[in-house]
Design a protein around this motif. Structure first.
Motif, mmCIF file in Angstrom:
data_model
loop_
_atom_site.group_PDB
_atom_site.id
_atom_site.type_symbol
_atom_site.label_atom_id
_atom_site.label_comp_id
_atom_site.label_asym_id
_atom_site.label_seq_id
_atom_site.Cartn_x
_atom_site.Cartn_y
_atom_site.Cartn_z
ATOM 1 N N GLN A 864 0.768 -1.145 -0.087
ATOM 2 C CA GLN A 864 -0.179 -0.073 0.082
ATOM 3 C C GLN A 864 0.805 1.362 0.115
ATOM 4 O O GLN A 864 0.466 2.082 -0.521
ATOM 5 C CB GLN A 864 -1.034 -0.098 1.234
ATOM 6 C CG GLN A 864 -1.885 -0.969 1.319
ATOM 7 C CD GLN A 864 -3.034 -0.683 0.024
ATOM 8 O OE1 GLN A 864 -3.345 0.131 -0.390
ATOM 9 N NE2 GLN A 864 -3.485 -2.044 -0.509
ATOM 10 N N VAL A 865 1.803 1.242 0.665
ATOM 11 C CA VAL A 865 2.776 2.358 0.823
ATOM 12 C C VAL A 865 3.522 2.655 -0.510
ATOM 13 O O VAL A 865 3.530 3.847 -0.941
ATOM 14 C CB VAL A 865 3.775 2.164 2.050
ATOM 15 C CG1 VAL A 865 4.860 3.399 2.039
ATOM 16 C CG2 VAL A 865 3.244 2.136 3.263
ATOM 17 N N LEU A 866 3.953 1.613 -1.260
ATOM 18 C CA LEU A 866 4.501 1.835 -2.468
ATOM 19 C C LEU A 866 3.438 2.164 -3.470
ATOM 20 O O LEU A 866 3.661 3.079 -4.336
ATOM 21 C CB LEU A 866 5.133 0.438 -3.111
ATOM 22 C CG LEU A 866 6.358 -0.257 -2.000
ATOM 23 C CD1 LEU A 866 6.678 -1.698 -2.660
ATOM 24 C CD2 LEU A 866 7.445 0.799 -1.997
ATOM 25 N N ALA A 867 2.350 1.524 -3.372
ATOM 26 C CA ALA A 867 1.325 2.047 -4.428
ATOM 27 C C ALA A 867 0.885 3.405 -4.280
ATOM 28 O O ALA A 867 0.661 4.300 -5.104
ATOM 29 C CB ALA A 867 0.073 1.223 -4.221
ATOM 30 N N LEU A 868 0.636 3.784 -2.975
ATOM 31 C CA LEU A 868 0.136 5.281 -2.823
ATOM 32 C C LEU A 868 1.175 6.402 -3.010
ATOM 33 O O LEU A 868 1.063 7.562 -3.311
ATOM 34 C CB LEU A 868 -0.263 5.482 -1.476
ATOM 35 C CG LEU A 868 -1.463 4.799 -0.932
ATOM 36 C CD1 LEU A 868 -2.064 4.561 0.513
ATOM 37 C CD2 LEU A 868 -2.729 5.422 -1.816
ATOM 38 N N THR A 869 2.646 5.678 -2.878
ATOM 39 C CA THR A 869 3.900 6.596 -3.225
ATOM 40 C C THR A 869 3.657 7.068 -4.879
ATOM 41 O O THR A 869 4.119 8.043 -5.193
ATOM 42 C CB THR A 869 5.215 5.894 -3.062
ATOM 43 O OG1 THR A 869 5.156 5.820 -1.539
ATOM 44 C CG2 THR A 869 6.379 6.730 -3.199
ATOM 45 N N LYS A 870 3.329 5.945 -5.425
ATOM 46 C CA LYS A 870 3.304 6.339 -6.951
ATOM 47 C C LYS A 870 2.099 7.310 -7.192
ATOM 48 O O LYS A 870 2.088 7.964 -8.352
ATOM 49 C CB LYS A 870 3.013 4.862 -7.702
ATOM 50 C CG LYS A 870 4.198 4.070 -7.734
ATOM 51 C CD LYS A 870 4.034 2.896 -8.718
ATOM 52 C CE LYS A 870 5.519 1.969 -8.888
ATOM 53 N NZ LYS A 870 5.119 1.037 -9.809
ATOM 54 N N LEU A 871 0.790 7.080 -6.715
ATOM 55 C CA LEU A 871 -0.044 7.908 -6.887
ATOM 56 C C LEU A 871 0.032 9.171 -6.466
ATOM 57 O O LEU A 871 -0.133 10.344 -7.146
ATOM 58 C CB LEU A 871 -1.333 7.499 -6.156
ATOM 59 C CG LEU A 871 -2.352 6.083 -6.652
ATOM 60 C CD1 LEU A 871 -3.300 5.842 -5.616
ATOM 61 C CD2 LEU A 871 -2.678 6.458 -7.970
ATOM 62 N N LEU A 872 0.845 9.497 -5.238
ATOM 63 C CA LEU A 872 1.094 10.682 -4.927
ATOM 64 C C LEU A 872 2.292 11.455 -5.313
ATOM 65 O O LEU A 872 1.976 12.765 -5.711
ATOM 66 C CB LEU A 872 1.433 10.636 -3.366
ATOM 67 C CG LEU A 872 0.449 10.228 -2.374
ATOM 68 C CD1 LEU A 872 0.918 9.859 -0.996
ATOM 69 C CD2 LEU A 872 -0.439 11.281 -2.248
ATOM 70 N N CYS A 873 3.166 10.956 -5.749
ATOM 71 C CA CYS A 873 4.462 11.351 -6.376
ATOM 72 C C CYS A 873 4.448 11.260 -7.925
ATOM 73 O O CYS A 873 5.458 12.124 -8.597
ATOM 74 C CB CYS A 873 5.412 11.003 -5.494
ATOM 75 S SG CYS A 873 5.321 10.990 -3.662
ATOM 76 N N ASP A 874 3.913 10.458 -8.527
ATOM 77 C CA ASP A 874 4.241 10.177 -9.842
ATOM 78 C C ASP A 874 3.102 10.117 -10.665
ATOM 79 O O ASP A 874 3.077 9.574 -11.967
ATOM 80 C CB ASP A 874 5.085 8.758 -10.276
ATOM 81 C CG ASP A 874 6.308 8.641 -9.200
ATOM 82 O OD1 ASP A 874 6.902 9.575 -9.489
ATOM 83 O OD2 ASP A 874 6.384 7.746 -8.573
ATOM 84 N N THR A 875 1.885 10.688 -10.406
ATOM 85 C CA THR A 875 0.532 10.505 -11.172
ATOM 86 C C THR A 875 -0.019 11.891 -11.399
ATOM 87 O O THR A 875 -0.765 12.226 -10.424
ATOM 88 C CB THR A 875 -0.383 9.469 -10.297
ATOM 89 O OG1 THR A 875 0.379 8.518 -10.199
ATOM 90 C CG2 THR A 875 -1.612 9.440 -11.491
ATOM 91 N N PRO A 876 0.490 12.669 -12.179
ATOM 92 C CA PRO A 876 -0.128 14.234 -11.996
ATOM 93 C C PRO A 876 -1.564 14.308 -12.367
ATOM 94 O O PRO A 876 -2.238 14.995 -11.951
ATOM 95 C CB PRO A 876 0.694 14.636 -13.598
ATOM 96 C CG PRO A 876 1.825 13.936 -13.532
ATOM 97 C CD PRO A 876 1.519 12.543 -13.175
ATOM 98 N N TYR A 877 -2.053 13.133 -13.009
ATOM 99 C CA TYR A 877 -3.500 13.011 -13.091
ATOM 100 C C TYR A 877 -4.299 13.372 -11.940
ATOM 101 O O TYR A 877 -5.242 13.845 -12.087
ATOM 102 C CB TYR A 877 -3.689 11.768 -13.614
ATOM 103 C CG TYR A 877 -5.476 11.533 -14.017
ATOM 104 C CD1 TYR A 877 -6.077 11.940 -15.219
ATOM 105 C CD2 TYR A 877 -6.205 10.994 -13.015
ATOM 106 C CE1 TYR A 877 -7.468 11.832 -15.085
ATOM 107 C CE2 TYR A 877 -7.394 10.542 -13.068
ATOM 108 C CZ TYR A 877 -8.118 11.029 -14.231
ATOM 109 O OH TYR A 877 -9.554 10.792 -14.231
#
Length: 996
Positions: A864-877
């Motif tokens: 979950q931490v890895l997934a939310l990191t991608k959402l927060l930091c690598d998903t401008p959408y």
């Protein structure tokens, strides 16, 4: 009449051509189910199974039961077969499992007719048929009562006025069966609501019926010692007592408190009443009706005494006296066992309580209890000797395991332990006095007076133990009993005696003594005892060698400071004679001995790699045992331990050298193939688990044998059997981890996706569905991506149809794995192709809210931490959406809480040393997980040791791209939680980064 009404109903709703013809056809099939010819019988059963799906069929069967043309005694077999068929039909189709759509439930019009007429019908049929109808009523009531069957209880109560006592008994039996739901369950509002309704309908009629029936019994006995119908009336009183017990189990209802005197007066009368006309002097085993009634009364008194109900206290002293007198009169015959054990349990329940101490503090009272109650009832009887010799399985169940039915001996032991809680010194002295007397008399004639030593050992076992558990043994002993001295002088000589035929029951007692006090012996003493126990494994008596095996197994589990006291080094010198003795028993014609097989399993585990040199011999012995039980599996615990033994061998040999898997496959594939070809339902889940274990140890991918086995594994038929599902899921996961690319190349992906779709359609299998889906994404992400839109649609359809907490948690874990494996952009693309903006809705309404719940494993939290990191930091959408900043703030707050709550502290040891007993195992292939074949936890991101560092790097990178924008949002998301803020600060310091 019911028959006419049902017939009219059938004529109204069915074509006339179906009624008469089908009824005759139904009779013919039912008669054929009684045929000794298996082919005829199976065909008839198949035809009846098919007919059950036809509308109005349950009513046809009910009408047949009501048909007066089969009431003739010559038609008794047909009527009985029809009643059993009707009960089984109701059991299968009244409230079928939602996860089995193949079962057609009874239609609502048929339900209404059945419930309207079943009670009346039950009252008009013979007792054997009545019992089946009563069970059908109970099954329906479990699903419909009271909300959907409001007339059930009033209908039963109306029958209380019947002049036919057999009708009354039938209705009471049914009511009692329904009302058992109030026993042994935790109280809750819904339960109390139903209980209040039942009390309102039943409490007053029950008392009135008891008084009327009781008066009729006493009046009849006064005139005629054996009047007609007396036994049935006494039985009615007994069942009323069981109903009383059910209604009072949760709490003392107000009505029963207000009428306590009337009830207690009746109960006291029956503890004193004698009815010679109901006593069969030639009967030794079955209790007479009055004894059964008295036992039911005493059960109520035990219940009241255990609850310390104040309104009952004024009656306690009188009942104690009545119970004492009745217990003294009880003969040692088996027919009085139920009554005697109930009476002893009453005394045991009150004597151990401080509030009742005054009733027993007179030394003379204590002496009388020990001398007149305990000693006579703890002595072995002829029936016990017969059970020891002729029915060892029942003897072991009662003596060692504690069966559902209490024994006199076990109740006496509990009575002594209760006495010791209040009067330990006095009770111990009295018991040891009797022990010395009996041992002295035994010494005068050891051959003929061995029963006295048997009783002495059990007296010591009863008073010497202060605290114990079945798993861990005795943890605290009575200081007044010298355990080691008694062992040295009385137990050890019996174990050293090499004559198996001399005092076998005392030898069994002696082994039980060692089993009980295993923690009190030193390691050296246990080492000295082991050869003696191995010798007794060779005893011809089943009880003796079973107790020896159980004792060995428990000794191997004793621990000190978490470490086995009798470990690998201690067991190594005994392995050869031990296994020789074990497998001699396994190969004997006696039924499968679960205690011996459990000892085999435990010894293999403790021996560890020491067993590797003789692995082939051990596997041969175990597969020989498997071949024997394949033909007729009858002991599910034995089967479980057999496969655990195979699994622990694989673990020991292949864990140290994965190259050994090839040898295991050569040895195990032939017998496993036999199991699968014979379709031994009890064993197939075990075979799949062991195959998965072997595959996981394989060092070089899929062999030809495994590839050849795969196609049938993705066929729907195998997955129909519930017991197969978790094991097959595990096996397919093992296939994917060892050869996913090979399976895709050979065209099996669509078959595997079909398996997933079948699993996810069932609520019962949804956990396995997500496990399998997760492995597919982990192992073949690029191959799965084209199918993800369809998978998302299937999952969201399930989510919409039923938002259970479990499913929401499972889909939350899946979202995390998907984003961690792919990225946030792909997540939103897949969701938004189904419905515009769906991705944001899932994030805000499903994913983030459910992450607030606890219960995630460390690996799940990491994902979950890895997934939310991608959402927060690598998903401008995400930030570009109208509510993106709000969602971003919620997501950063929740990821920090997950990091704080789930990833702190040490990891749990998931591969502990101990082996719990198997859970619910049964004859119908219900799934039981093999502890030793369990796969280690899977971490798809094992290369990442600290997900907090990844999050820190992502936040730093994002904040550096727009200084000053995200820092206040992050601080606001922490909501002033000092613990979470501390985690954030520690995380950034560990990464050597800052948030700007």
């Amino acid at each position: 009449t019911s028959h006419i009404l049902l017939k009219l109903y059938l004529v109204e709703v069915l074509p006339i051509s179906l009624t008469m013809a089908d009824q005759n056809l139904l009779k013919g099939y039912l008669i054929q189910t009684l045929s000794p010819d298996a082919t005829i019988r199976r065909n008839a059963e198949a035809n009846l199974e098919t007919a059950q799906t036809v509308a109005r069929y349950p009513v046809r069967v009910l009408e047949l039961l009501a048909d007066p043309t089969i009431a003739d005694p010559s038609q008794a077999a047909l009527r009985q077969a029809a009643s059993i068929h009707f009960k089984n039909l109701i059991k299968k189709r009244w409230a079928p499992d939602d996860d089995d759509p193949s079962i057609v439930p009874v239609a609502q019009p048929d339900r209404d007719v059945v419930k309207t007429h079943l009670i009346d019908l039950m009252c008009k049929v013979p007792p054997d048929v009545q019992r089946q109808c009563g069970e059908a009523v109970s099954i329906i009531a479990a699903a419909d009562f009271p909300e959907k069957w409001t007339d059930l209880l009033p209908g039963l109560v109306r029958k209380f006025a019947s002049d036919d006592i057999n009708v009354v008994v039938g209705c009471l039996t049914t009511a009692s069966s329904i009302l058992k739901r109030f026993r042994y369950v935790q109280r809750n509002d819904e339960l109390y609501k139903v209980l209040a309704y039942v009390l309102g309908e039943l409490q007053e009629p029950l008392l009135q019926l008891f008084q009327v029936t009781s008066a009729a019994v006493r009046a009849a006995v006064a005139v005629n010692p054996s009047p007609p119908g007396l036994a049935a009336r006494v039985e009615a009183l007994r069942i009323m007592c069981r109903i009383f017990f059910s209604l009072n189990w949760q709490d003392l209802p107000e009505y029963f408190e207000d009428h306590m005197g009337q009830w207690m007066e009746e109960f006291a009368a029956y503890l004193q009443l004698e009815i010679p006309g109901l006593v069969d002097s030639d009967e030794e085993d079955r209790p007479d009706p009055l004894n059964k009634l008295q036992a039911a009364v005493v059960d109520i008194l035990v219940l009241y005494a255990s609850k310390d109900e104040e309104p009952f206290l004024p009656f306690l002293q009188n009942f104690t006296s009545l119970i004492w007198n009745l217990l003294i009169k009880c003969s040692p015959l088996p027919k009085h066992d139920a009554l005697a054990t109930a009476l002893i349990r009453f005394l045991s329940g009150i004597i151990g309580k401080q509030m009742h101490r005054a009733l027993f503090q007179d030394p003379a009272s204590l002496r009388q209890i020990v001398s007149n109650i305990v000693v006579p009832n703890i002595k072995v009887r002829e029936v016990d000797v017969e059970s020891f010799e002729d029915d060892p399985a029942d003897f072991i169940l009662a003596d060692m395991e504690g069966s559902d039915s209490d024994t006199r001996r076990r109740c006496c032991c509990e009575l002594l332990r209760s006495m010791c809680r209040q009067f330990e010194k006095e009770t111990t002295a009295l018991c040891m006095e009797h022990v010395q007397v009996m041992l002295s008399e035994f010494a005068s004639d050891p051959v003929n007076k061995w029963e006295l030593k048997d009783a002495s050992i059990h007296l010591v076992l009863a008073v010497a133990v202060r605290a114990e558990s079945a798993a861990l043994g005795v943890s605290q002993v009575n200081d007044g009993v010298d355990i080691i001295d008694f062992f040295t002088h009385q137990i050890l000589p019996e174990l050293q005696d090499t004559n198996h035929s001399l005092r076998p029951m005392v030898k069994a007692d002696s082994i039980k003594f060692v089993h009980t006090f295993r923690n009190q012996f030193s390691v050296d003493q246990l080492c000295a005892l082991m050869p003696l126990l191995i010798f007794h494994l060779g005893a011809p008596g089943v009880v003796v060698h079973t107790y020896a095996a159980a004792c060995v197994e428990r000794i191997l589990t004793t621990k000190a400071a978490g470490v086995n006291r009798f470990g690998r080094a201690q067991v190594q010198p005994f392995l050869e004679p031990m296994f020789t003795a074990f497998f001699k028993i396994v190969a004997s014609p006696d039924p499968e001995n679960e205690y011996v097989m459990k000892a085999v399993m435990r010894t293999l585990f403790v021996a560890g790699e020491d067993i590797v040199p003789v692995t082939q011999m051990m596997i041969n012995k175990l597969t020989e045992a498997l071949g024997l039980v394949c033909k007729n599996p009858s002991n599910p615990h034995y089967n479980h331990y057999l496969f655990e033994s195979i699994a622990v061998l694989i673990r020991s040999a292949c864990g140290s050298d994965p190259g050994n898997t090839t040898a295991f496959e050569e040895l195990l594939f032939p017998p496993f193939q036999t199991v699968l070809q014979m379709d031994v339902a009890e064993f197939t889940p075990y075979v799949f688990q062991v195959l998965a274990q072997l595959l996981e140890y394989r060092p070089d991918g899929l062999s030809e044998a495994y590839v050849g086995l795969f196609p049938p594994l993705v066929q729907p038929l195998l997955w129909e059997r519930k017991g197969n599902v978790p094991a097959l899921t595990r096996l397919l996961q093992a296939y994917l981890k060892k050869g996913a690319a090979q399976l895709v190349q050979q065209g099996f992906l669509m078959g595997m996706l079909g398996v997933f779709q079948k699993l996810i359609s069932s609520k019962a299998n949804e956990v396995d569905a997500f496990l399998f889906l997760g492995t597919l994404i982990e192992e073949i992400p690029s191959d799965m991506l084209p199918h993800m839109r369809t998978i998302f649609q299937i999952l969201l359809l399930r989510l919409k149809s039923g938002k259970s907490v479990r499913f929401q948690r499972l889909i939350t874990v899946f979202f995390g794995l998907f984003v961690a494996k792919f990225d946030g952009v792909t997540f939103f693309e897949q969701a938004n192709t189904i419905q515009d903006g769906l991705g944001m809705m899932l994030l805000a309404n499903v994913w983030i809210p459910h992450l607030k719940e606890d219960g995630f494993s460390r690996t799940e939290a990491k994902i979950q931490v890895l997934a939310l990191t991608k959402l927060l930091c690598d998903t401008p959408y995400l930030l570009a959406q109208p509510n993106g900043e709000q969602a971003w703030e919620a997501a950063v707050g929740i990821v920090m809480k997950v990091l704080t709550s789930n990833l702190k502290g040490k990891a749990t040891n998931v591969d502990g040393d101990d082996v719990p007993d198997p859970g619910a195992v049964s004859f119908d292939a219900a799934y039981s997980r093999l502890r030793f074949a369990s796969a280690p936890p899977s971490d798809p991101f094992k290369e990442i040791t600290d997900p907090g560092i990844i999050l820190a790097q992502g936040l730093h990178r994002l904040c550096a791209s727009q200084p000053g924008k995200f820092a206040p949002v992050i601080e606001r998301a922490m909501q002033g939680d000092e613990k979470v803020l501390g985690t954030l600060q520690t995380m950034m310091v560990s990464a050597g980064l800052t948030i700007v």
